[in-house]
Design an enzyme around this catalytic site. Structure first.
Site, PDB file in Angstrom:
ATOM      1  N   GLY B 132       0.832  -1.217   0.000  1.00 18.97           N
ATOM      2  CA  GLY B 132       0.000   0.000   0.000  1.00 18.97           C
ATOM      3  C   GLY B 132       0.856   1.252   0.000  1.00 18.97           C
ATOM      4  O   GLY B 132       1.259   1.740   1.057  1.00 18.97           O
ATOM      5  N   TYR B 133       1.173   1.742  -1.182  1.00 18.74           N
ATOM      6  CA  TYR B 133       2.024   2.929  -1.295  1.00 18.74           C
ATOM      7  C   TYR B 133       1.235   4.100  -1.873  1.00 18.74           C
ATOM      8  O   TYR B 133       0.977   5.092  -1.211  1.00 18.74           O
ATOM      9  CB  TYR B 133       3.206   2.642  -2.227  1.00 18.74           C
ATOM     10  CG  TYR B 133       4.400   1.999  -1.559  1.00 18.74           C
ATOM     11  CD1 TYR B 133       4.258   1.242  -0.396  1.00 18.74           C
ATOM     12  CD2 TYR B 133       5.663   2.135  -2.107  1.00 18.74           C
ATOM     13  CE1 TYR B 133       5.364   0.651   0.190  1.00 18.74           C
ATOM     14  CE2 TYR B 133       6.783   1.548  -1.517  1.00 18.74           C
ATOM     15  CZ  TYR B 133       6.620   0.803  -0.366  1.00 18.74           C
ATOM     16  OH  TYR B 133       7.709   0.233   0.199  1.00 18.74           O
ATOM     17  N   SER B 134       0.868   3.974  -3.162  1.00 20.46           N
ATOM     18  CA  SER B 134       0.235   5.092  -3.872  1.00 20.46           C
ATOM     19  C   SER B 134      -1.115   5.470  -3.276  1.00 20.46           C
ATOM     20  O   SER B 134      -1.804   4.640  -2.689  1.00 20.46           O
ATOM     21  CB  SER B 134      -0.006   4.713  -5.340  1.00 20.46           C
ATOM     22  OG  SER B 134       1.211   4.489  -5.973  1.00 20.46           O
ATOM     23  N   SER B 166      -2.017  -3.848  -5.604  1.00 20.68           N
ATOM     24  CA  SER B 166      -2.142  -5.030  -6.444  1.00 20.68           C
ATOM     25  C   SER B 166      -2.479  -6.255  -5.602  1.00 20.68           C
ATOM     26  O   SER B 166      -1.818  -6.500  -4.581  1.00 20.68           O
ATOM     27  CB  SER B 166      -0.812  -5.201  -7.173  1.00 20.68           C
ATOM     28  OG  SER B 166      -0.824  -6.336  -7.936  1.00 20.68           O
ATOM     29  N   GLU B 249      10.896  -3.222  -6.317  1.00 28.33           N
ATOM     30  CA  GLU B 249       9.690  -3.186  -7.136  1.00 28.33           C
ATOM     31  C   GLU B 249      10.049  -2.915  -8.594  1.00 28.33           C
ATOM     32  O   GLU B 249       9.514  -3.530  -9.503  1.00 28.33           O
ATOM     33  CB  GLU B 249       8.728  -2.111  -6.635  1.00 28.33           C
ATOM     34  CG  GLU B 249       7.391  -2.183  -7.370  1.00 28.33           C
ATOM     35  CD  GLU B 249       6.488  -0.991  -7.090  1.00 28.33           C
ATOM     36  OE1 GLU B 249       6.979   0.001  -6.509  1.00 28.33           O
ATOM     37  OE2 GLU B 249       5.318  -1.053  -7.471  1.00 28.33           O
ATOM     38  N   THR B 381       6.147   6.682 -13.571  1.00 30.64           N
ATOM     39  CA  THR B 381       5.892   7.025 -14.965  1.00 30.64           C
ATOM     40  C   THR B 381       7.203   7.209 -15.730  1.00 30.64           C
ATOM     41  O   THR B 381       8.260   7.414 -15.131  1.00 30.64           O
ATOM     42  CB  THR B 381       5.124   8.355 -15.086  1.00 30.64           C
ATOM     43  OG1 THR B 381       5.935   9.387 -14.506  1.00 30.64           O
ATOM     44  CG2 THR B 381       3.785   8.304 -14.364  1.00 30.64           C
ATOM     45  N   GLU B 383       7.992   9.774 -17.225  1.00 29.22           N
ATOM     46  CA  GLU B 383       8.461  11.119 -16.878  1.00 29.22           C
ATOM     47  C   GLU B 383       9.300  11.088 -15.595  1.00 29.22           C
ATOM     48  O   GLU B 383      10.322  11.774 -15.501  1.00 29.22           O
ATOM     49  CB  GLU B 383       7.270  12.075 -16.706  1.00 29.22           C
ATOM     50  CG  GLU B 383       6.541  12.420 -18.001  1.00 29.22           C
ATOM     51  CD  GLU B 383       5.618  11.314 -18.524  1.00 29.22           C
ATOM     52  OE1 GLU B 383       5.329  10.362 -17.758  1.00 29.22           O
ATOM     53  OE2 GLU B 383       5.196  11.387 -19.692  1.00 29.22           O
TER      54      GLU B 383
END
Lengths: 379, 398, 398, 379
Positions: B132-134, B166, B249, B381, B383
């Site tokens: 649980g990060y984002s 996930s 990750e 991303t 970026e």
């Protein structure tokens, strides 16, 4: 010919804009997709369009049309594209309607045009056989028969084909696959014996059909134009269709850009609006240029059709090539700039990427049109 | 006989005695991966038996210390073990975020008690973990996360939301980054905490992607009470743990991304193109597609050579570091180009989403093209990768 | 007879009486452009005669007021004048930075006295002007310029350096941006000043480009005394004048850039390609080049349609504004692509710089390709155009 | 085969690096260009290279070589490319040297290799006839003659051809233009009757010659390999040459990148280092990736030659295609990121753009190699 809208066109644009604003229902699209195998035309929405007179735009007043042109049809297509409004205008009016308009006999026009204008019949054009657009790649065979002709063959990607009452079928009367000569256009009743329709849902939740014709009897009345002489008609239809579809694509590309631009102005990361990051700014600016270029060539190509400009085919190829790459870019950049939310089903930007993909490949992708452009230009 | 030969010989004997026949050979009954956890099912009892034997020996994680559920093997022994298993066509299918991501972080940062508590259950597959990060507001800017943990006696009370968790809906525990000091600078007020998902107030909801159903979930915390003892490392020092873990990750995502790329290559691009386009003047029917295929094949060669070179350099101790961002960036884009090309070659056939009359592979190509769009976004991303390269590799100023 | 018909008739008569035969018709002796200034030469005395007649009538700048050297013609009259000249194959060749850039700024910002002093000499081609804006440290960031003007009685004393002063070595006067208040915010301390290049302390040095000799110069100011009366607009308000002028410059650069594009098209890309590549299976010998040519031709159509659309919109009063940046950006890059393509088609032939055995056109292609590299840099880099679009057109935040 | 440098290779790299640092003289290049028509090889510089043993690298010890390989030669080429050092290593050792090494008789090797290694003779390969690289596009004719053979034809782009004592000429003994069969290799004395040499200076200030052969007599001793059977030899030579040139290009691309990266860190505009602008940062990062990919494929392809890997041709095509596009990008981005100063002759970055252009087109550009790659891969 001026590329600006005249007063009437401006009024039409405003009215199309309001229609789209009121009738964009992307939730319905998502729902339809989950009921995938039973997709049907939204008849209420289609009825509204008929009442607005848009199905009548390109046809002569003699047959109940408004006697306007592609400049006007393009305005409507663009707005529908902006809202991803799913109605059978392209399949019925642009594709099938044009065939009748361009090559139909007086009798056929009288009989069919008023009906597709008032929505009492649906007609789809069954043209594609292979996986890629190739106008003369037709193997479906039309052979003489005591009752007229007999049709055998398979078509795919028949837009709105599952809802059609009639099908106009491109078939081969003579010659070999990919020959320009020998192509015929015939009308078939969708309920007729030997016609079997299978429905599919595309990536963008629109309806297409795979249709097989087995020993389907076609009366001579139901032949459009001369037997074996339909290539010129088809060229004209595909030119018009490519440009009208481009107008839709322009609307979609513009909207994907607008949605993303708005997101760049509100989304914060690292304590700043992401639209303040120069990396994204520069990409957004280049994207803006692409949309502007697309807008101009669409306007130009639409008018070239109306004035029967000898350059219309080259312009149509330049136009579809351009809108294919611009809409493609718009889907890709739109999703990427939205980040995580962009790849979820809940955000609309992904729907534009999907529609972009379908329209990009319909009627030939950018490479196809570049090739045709070169061929027409003599190299 | 040297130690290693002895090990080989005893391993061979053990395998002969313990590995069920149905779990050996080219057509063995083993699934590719067993993720473990409460929902794991074993349709074939032999597989369960084999797993139990492996767990008992510590051979699901052979190099871990015995006290944490491993077998304490040396690298050399581990290599022998894998070779011997390979020789009879078997392997240990247990693989999980617990093994690949959480365990290395626990080894480095957890207390002895925490290690003894959690590592053996990872080793045995008893507990399946998710991450649980984002958060909705903290994507690329992960450290701006807002999910908060407030101290209340011996517990933290946790409120907030995570996204992109996930497999959260099929996992037992979650390792989370939470904000424990809202007043500190953003990287400084974060703690790393382990949460039993059966705790009251935890709920999950699967995320539907543009490609359809996905393993990703949203996970919600509504006044969830978690013992302070479940915190790894010091309070407000969670970012250090997170950074260590992020590295793992990215490595994993690059690996998965490779997987997805080769998934697409069930039939090679070239085979698909030959079927669809035929030959013209002795070469592939469409010269533009032909040159795009050549370009992706040449780019793949370049990519693989770069992977080889940097792997060799890393092995030789010449270091790698943030160049890893380059692989994530390049590979995800290369795979997207391949998926795009494949869909274009397939044309109308690959525009089908569903219906009455289509080919399953064609439909799959569409789904994979869409799912591939996530590759340049999730796990950092493109970026962000470019930012990392320009800052850490090129040393460009902020 | 209406006024305009009368004007047409009297113009026709005047042309019949005054335009030398050698300055009419398809093979007339007129040069494309007469830049004016002290170095202007007239190899053919008829051309000089024709110029004098035009100047006397005010017809080098027909729409300017008579008191500034023009003829005060209305737009309609000016159109008629051009049409009548065109009909007999003649024109006014005088064109200069003075006419296109400085004069519009003077009309807006200069005092009456300044206008009467300078405009007539621009109209007559007596004085040739050049522009001093950029400095080595102030390129894209023009407003950071350092060339300083210090007040000393009725003079400014100017010290500093300008670069990219196009044609400075053959010009008589220069219009310059100088810093008059070093303590003000950077856009606020700048003044716009006119300098006679014959003044002591002014010197110039031509700049050699990657393509060879160029019209550009460096210009140096070493204690140059300039009367305060030569300042246009208020002290420290020069940036307003500059902005107005920059707009004119961009329009001109876009026009020139078009010129350079069509210069390259002496033989069309396609003709060059046909000669170099031949035909294969009924199409151009190289399919990749063929599709690149089609792409540039289609892009040119799109560009021209966009120019048409925005020009029409501007005429209809629907405004244009900063979209102009789009044209500079796109056209310069499009022309670069064409030049690059042409050079690639020409292959080895166009790698020649100089020597004993080469074709002049091939050499020219190389020079133009190189010179074209400046198009995305000078007059505002592509990056600056992208910044302007994102800020002024898209409204993206700083 | 490992892509890392071994200990000896690392030493060689260090020595090549020092050499380049000491001998990069771009001012001399500018000066030479202004004296354009009288370009000559810098013999002092060449002498230093000979003394360092680099001309001996790829040849067998039997003929005075060091018995090393392309992995080593590539190290030197890369460093020379980094400094734009202009020496005839590519023309004499890679092109001409390889022809003799691959196809020369024992006698020819004994006679010629020691001389090109010790610099006592210069040999150029005259292969190109058309404007674009096309290995079998050879019209120069070699016909039987009482004294052996007689050669007629025209060659262009003969690297260092004006300084050569001998020329190795690719000529046709039989067959039609573009036939693979019928090609022969012959040695011609540059002073011989019927040989006329015209010197040109390329864009990058290097020397090439256009050479015409009129009834030039060639003795049978001066034929390399079998008459009409040289296509395999040429394939090998071009493979080696493409990879060796790629190594040089990699060095140039890397250096253009380094120069620009440095500039991004020092140049200020708008009160900040321009390297802090994300638009430039992202482009620099992508450029970095391209250089890294080039580095890997160059190392791989060099080693494939040394191990006579069956994949060496495909790797060579992938390699030259990649370095062509990377060096091209490096020139373009380098100049653009430098802004105004980048297009002036005084700044070095433009010299890299020019060398990039020449090497990009030499031996086939990226599109040529992609085409060949596809052909070799069977599609």
């Amino acid at each position: 010919m001026s590329l600006l809208l005249n007063e009437e066109q401006t009024l039409l644009k405003d009215s199309a804009k309001s229609f789209t604003d009121e009738n964009t229902d992307l939730e319905a699209m998502r729902e339809k997709r989950s009921r995938s195998r039973i997709a049907e035309i939204n008849k209420d929405l289609w009825q509204k369009i008929i009442e607005l007179g848009w199905t009548a735009i390109p046809f002569s007043e003699e047959y109940g049309g408004l006697g306007l042109g592609y400049a006007e049809l393009g305005i409507v297509m663009e707005e529908l594209g902006r809202g991803l409004v799913d109605v059978p205008l392209f399949s019925n009016i642009v594709l099938a309607g044009s065939v009748i308009d361009v090559a139909g006999s007086q009798e056929q026009k009288k009989q069919l045009l008023p009906k597709i204008i008032d929505g009492s019949t649906f007609i789809s054009l069954a043209y594609q056989e292979g996986a890629r657009h190739a106008p003369y790649d037709v193997s479906s065979a039309l052979e003489p028969d005591p009752k007229g002709f007999v049709l055998n063959g398979k078509k795919q990607l028949v837009l709105d084909g599952g809802s059609a009452n009639h099908l106009i079928v491109v078939a081969r009367s003579s010659g070999k696959k990919n020959d320009r000569g020998g192509l015929s256009l015939v009308i078939v009743d969708a309920q007729q014996e030997g016609v079997s329709v299978k429905n599919n849902l595309l990536l963008d939740s629109r309806r297409v059909a795979n249709i097989e014709f087995r020993n389907v009897i076609v009366s001579t009345d139901n032949v459009i134009g001369g037997i074996g002489e339909s290539a010129d008609t088809l060229d004209k239809i595909y030119t018009r269709a490519a440009v009208a579809l481009s107008a839709e694509m322009l609307g979609g590309a513009q909207r994907a850009f607008d949605i993303t631009l708005e997101y760049l102005k509100v989304r914060e990361q690292f304590g700043a609006k992401i639209g303040s990051f120069q990396g994204l700014k520069h990409r957004a600016s280049r994207w803006f240029c692409e949309v502007e270029l697309s807008k101009s060539i669409v306007l130009k190509a639409l008018r070239a059709i109306d004035s029967d400009d000898p350059e219309q085919k080259r312009l149509a190829h330049a136009c579809k090539a351009r809108t294919s790459s611009t809409y493609h870019l718009s889907g890709i950049e739109g999703v990427q700039m939205h980040g995580g939310i962009g790849v979820t089903d809940e955000h609309d930007i992904g729907l534009y990427m999907k529609r972009a993909r379908v329209t990009e490949l319909l009627l030939g992708d950018a490479a196809y049109h570049a090739d045709q452009f070169a061929k027409l230009s003599g190299y | 006989m040297s130690n290693i030969d002895q090990f080989r010989s005893s391993t061979r004997d053990w395998l002969k005695d313990n590995c069920p026949a149905s779990c050996q050979g080219p057509d063995n009954a083993l699934p590719d991966i067993i993720w473990g956890g409460r929902l794991q099912e074993y349709p074939d009892p032999d597989v369960k038996l084999w797993m139990d034997k492996l767990i008992e020996k510590g051979w699901t994680v052979p190099s871990w210390p015995e006290e944490y559920g491993g077998a304490g093997l040396t690298k050399e022994e581990e290599k022998v073990l894998r070779a011997e298993m390979h020789a009879i066509g078997t392997y240990s299918p247990l693989y999980s975020f617990g093994i690949s991501m959480l365990a290395p972080a626990l080894m480095e940062y957890a207390t002895e008690e925490q290690k003894r508590e959690h590592l053996p259950k990872i080793a045995s597959g008893e507990i399946r973990w998710c991450q649980g990060y984002s958060e909705p507001g903290a994507g690329s800017d992960l450290a701006s996360l807002q999910c908060k943990a407030v101290r209340d006696g011996d517990d933290y009370v946790i409120n907030g939301q995570k996204v992109w968790t996930s497999t959260a809906d099929v996992s037992d525990w979650i390792f989370c980054l939470v904000r424990t000091d809202p007043n500190a600078a953003k990287h400084d007020g974060i703690s790393f905490i382990l949460i039993d998902m059966a705790t009251e107030g935890v709920s999950t909801k699967p995320i539907e992607l543009i490609s359809g159903a996905s393993p990703f979930c949203e996970t919600f915390f509504d006044n969830v009470r978690v013992p302070v003892a479940n915190r790894i490392h010091e309070e407000n020092k969670g970012w250090s743990v997170a950074k260590a873990l992020l590295l793992h990750e990215r490595t994993m995502l690059a690996a998965n991304s490779r997987g997805s790329g080769s998934g697409l290559e069930r039939r090679s691009l070239l085979t698909v193109a030959r079927d669809a386009l035929g030959q013209k003047n002795g070469t592939l029917g469409d010269p533009a597609i032909r040159s795009e295929i050549a370009q992706t094949e040449m780019d793949t060669l370049c990519y693989e050579a770069t992977l080889q070179r940097t792997t060799e350099a890393a092995k030789a101790g010449q270091g790698m570091g943030p160049e890893g961002s380059m692989f994530k960036l390049y590979l995800s884009e290369l795979n997207q180009r391949k998926a795009d090309l494949r869909q274009r070659i397939n044309g109308a056939d690959s525009l089908i989403w569903d219906g009455e009359d289509f080919n399953a592979e064609d439909k799959e190509i569409t789904r994979e093209w869409l799912y591939g769009k996530a590759a340049t976004i999730l796990g950092g991303t493109s970026e962000i990768q470019l930012n990392i390269i320009s800052k850490r590799v090129l040393g460009l100023p902020d």
